[in-house]
Scaffold this motif. Sequence first.
Motif, PDB file in Angstrom:
ATOM      1  N   SER A 104       0.804  -1.218   0.000  1.00  0.00           N
ATOM      2  CA  SER A 104       0.000   0.000   0.000  1.00  0.00           C
ATOM      3  C   SER A 104       0.837   1.269   0.000  1.00  0.00           C
ATOM      4  O   SER A 104       0.355   2.336  -0.396  1.00  0.00           O
ATOM      5  N   GLN A 105       2.111   1.196   0.416  1.00  0.00           N
ATOM      6  CA  GLN A 105       2.974   2.375   0.429  1.00  0.00           C
ATOM      7  C   GLN A 105       3.903   2.450  -0.774  1.00  0.00           C
ATOM      8  O   GLN A 105       4.721   3.372  -0.859  1.00  0.00           O
ATOM      9  N   GLY A 106       3.794   1.489  -1.697  1.00  0.00           N
ATOM     10  CA  GLY A 106       4.586   1.618  -2.914  1.00  0.00           C
ATOM     11  C   GLY A 106       5.220   0.329  -3.385  1.00  0.00           C
ATOM     12  O   GLY A 106       5.373  -0.642  -2.637  1.00  0.00           O
ATOM     13  N   ILE A 107       5.576   0.339  -4.668  1.00  0.00           N
ATOM     14  CA  ILE A 107       6.211  -0.802  -5.329  1.00  0.00           C
ATOM     15  C   ILE A 107       7.436  -0.302  -6.084  1.00  0.00           C
ATOM     16  O   ILE A 107       7.385   0.727  -6.766  1.00  0.00           O
ATOM     17  N   VAL A 108       8.532  -1.044  -5.962  1.00  0.00           N
ATOM     18  CA  VAL A 108       9.714  -0.805  -6.784  1.00  0.00           C
ATOM     19  C   VAL A 108       9.728  -1.885  -7.855  1.00  0.00           C
ATOM     20  O   VAL A 108       9.840  -3.077  -7.536  1.00  0.00           O
ATOM     21  N   PRO A 168      -6.533  -4.210 -12.729  1.00  0.00           N
ATOM     22  CA  PRO A 168      -5.505  -3.227 -12.348  1.00  0.00           C
ATOM     23  C   PRO A 168      -5.350  -3.164 -10.831  1.00  0.00           C
ATOM     24  O   PRO A 168      -5.681  -2.166 -10.181  1.00  0.00           O
ATOM     25  N   ILE A 169      -4.806  -4.217 -10.253  1.00  0.00           N
ATOM     26  CA  ILE A 169      -4.815  -4.354  -8.791  1.00  0.00           C
ATOM     27  C   ILE A 169      -3.874  -3.376  -8.104  1.00  0.00           C
ATOM     28  O   ILE A 169      -4.024  -3.121  -6.902  1.00  0.00           O
ATOM     29  N   ALA A 170      -2.899  -2.817  -8.823  1.00  0.00           N
ATOM     30  CA  ALA A 170      -1.959  -1.873  -8.204  1.00  0.00           C
ATOM     31  C   ALA A 170      -2.084  -0.477  -8.801  1.00  0.00           C
ATOM     32  O   ALA A 170      -1.180   0.347  -8.640  1.00  0.00           O
ATOM     33  N   ALA A 171      -3.179  -0.195  -9.477  1.00  0.00           N
ATOM     34  CA  ALA A 171      -3.360   1.131 -10.075  1.00  0.00           C
ATOM     35  C   ALA A 171      -3.464   2.178  -8.974  1.00  0.00           C
ATOM     36  O   ALA A 171      -4.153   1.987  -7.977  1.00  0.00           O
ATOM     37  N   GLY A 172      -2.752   3.282  -9.162  1.00  0.00           N
ATOM     38  CA  GLY A 172      -2.774   4.358  -8.186  1.00  0.00           C
ATOM     39  C   GLY A 172      -1.792   4.196  -7.050  1.00  0.00           C
ATOM     40  O   GLY A 172      -1.608   5.121  -6.253  1.00  0.00           O
ATOM     41  N   ILE A 173      -1.152   3.039  -6.946  1.00  0.00           N
ATOM     42  CA  ILE A 173      -0.147   2.808  -5.902  1.00  0.00           C
ATOM     43  C   ILE A 173       1.155   3.496  -6.320  1.00  0.00           C
ATOM     44  O   ILE A 173       1.555   3.407  -7.487  1.00  0.00           O
ATOM     45  N   PRO A 174       1.855   4.193  -5.422  1.00  0.00           N
ATOM     46  CA  PRO A 174       3.150   4.778  -5.800  1.00  0.00           C
ATOM     47  C   PRO A 174       4.080   3.723  -6.394  1.00  0.00           C
ATOM     48  O   PRO A 174       4.233   2.631  -5.833  1.00  0.00           O
TER      49      PRO A 174
END
Length: 489
Positions: free
Chosen positions: A170-174, A222-228
Amino acid sequence: MVVALAGILPIRVMGQAGLPPVPVIPSVEGPMVEPAPSPSESSPSLPSPPVGQDLRYLVGLFINESLGAGSQAAAVSYHDLYTRLLARTYGDPRPPIEVEQELIQEILREYGDPADRFWNAQAFKDLLNRPRPPVQARGIGPRRVYLAVPELTPATAQQIRQTLYTQDYSQGIVLDLRGSVGYDPQVVADVARLFLPRSIQPLLITEDRFGQPTLWNSENLPIAAGIPLAVLVDGNTRQGATLLAAQLGSSGSTLILGQPTQGSERQTRFFALPSGAAVELAVATWKTGDGRSLAQGLVPLQRVEGDENAWLSAALEALALPPRRPSPPPRPTVLVQEGRVGRFVLGMDTRNVDTHLLGNVDQIPAASGANVFQPNSDLKIFYLQDYILFTYRHPGIVDSFFANRIYTTHPEAMTGEGIRMGSTYSEVIAVYGGPGENGYNEVVPYPKGSREYLRDDRYYVNYDALGLAFTFAAGSNQVTAIGLFKPGS
């Protein structure tokens, strides 16, 4: 050929299961011929294919598949090339297959695309049998996930999805695409959709050798759409991986970091030859879903250098930044075919434009004889914010003035061919032609008595056959205004 490969590499069509990481699609059905074993091996040698069989396959590929040679199909004659091969093998002590493959490499350079490449049997076998590491995933700080994608394969989207189902991101993906490669546009689209909302489509565009575009989308959630999202790229990020990074950058929650990637304008595919060798041919051009070509590669918004810790630290810092609004790609605002310049259209009646423009209008009566392009018409020149309108009242008309020449000075103005504010004279004539082409002339459009008449810091170029006009700044030779007028007027 198809039967022999079916157990090794599944075939993919648009919207179905993914193509293999290195798609192998023979052009002519026939038995797969394995490369001959080395002399040190105890197994008996397999017979070599007849001389010219690889060459025949290549000619078929040029005619039916190749992007670069498709337009030259008439020039690719198997009879002529086979005659050339026989002449070369005569008296050459090397095995005929070596001579043939040497000729194939020359033919690729002569008729093919710069992206085309020949792979000998051992190199191609090593390529097919190389290890394909799966997506690497791990937590990288509180509620952040690190994903390394060494290669975009049909399994990549599913591997990423399974990871995200079991992690708190929830706080981001690299997303690490350093050294990554991809060949299949559907695979690229499937991965991109995991991070981009459905409102962003298409996700990729390919264009075949006939200029026909294909728009690529995906049914993935789009399960990670909008996630940093921080995407890492480097000089070894290539092909579809570059397209993926660029398309992800269209989201305001994504930041691209690293080093410039390789250019990725050409989509290539691999084709097996009867001898066990292969050719990699450009079969299409591809660009991002919003129409950006990456022929020169992708330049990250933030450059990163140093060891692995430096890269990961930069990615984590990027995730901590507030979301940015992406800059939309520039779009043409000077539309020749529509006769439109921004919010104005050629030929429009401007009778209501001057009701609030005191002091911003030059009036040139027909009786003055000063009118440059329509000497029998009264002329009003309106100086608006970002626009200059040349409007004419033709003989017999009472009070209507019609905009027959419109200039824009808007800083983001651009023609359909990419000429914009700040483009140079050299760039303009490279696109539209110099003196003697497309009705090129340098007539000053402003009549005597107007405030712009004979300014020493300006010069003008008109293309009468196109209805395009440009104003240049003397000294810098840069475009300061772009105009439209009716061709031939």
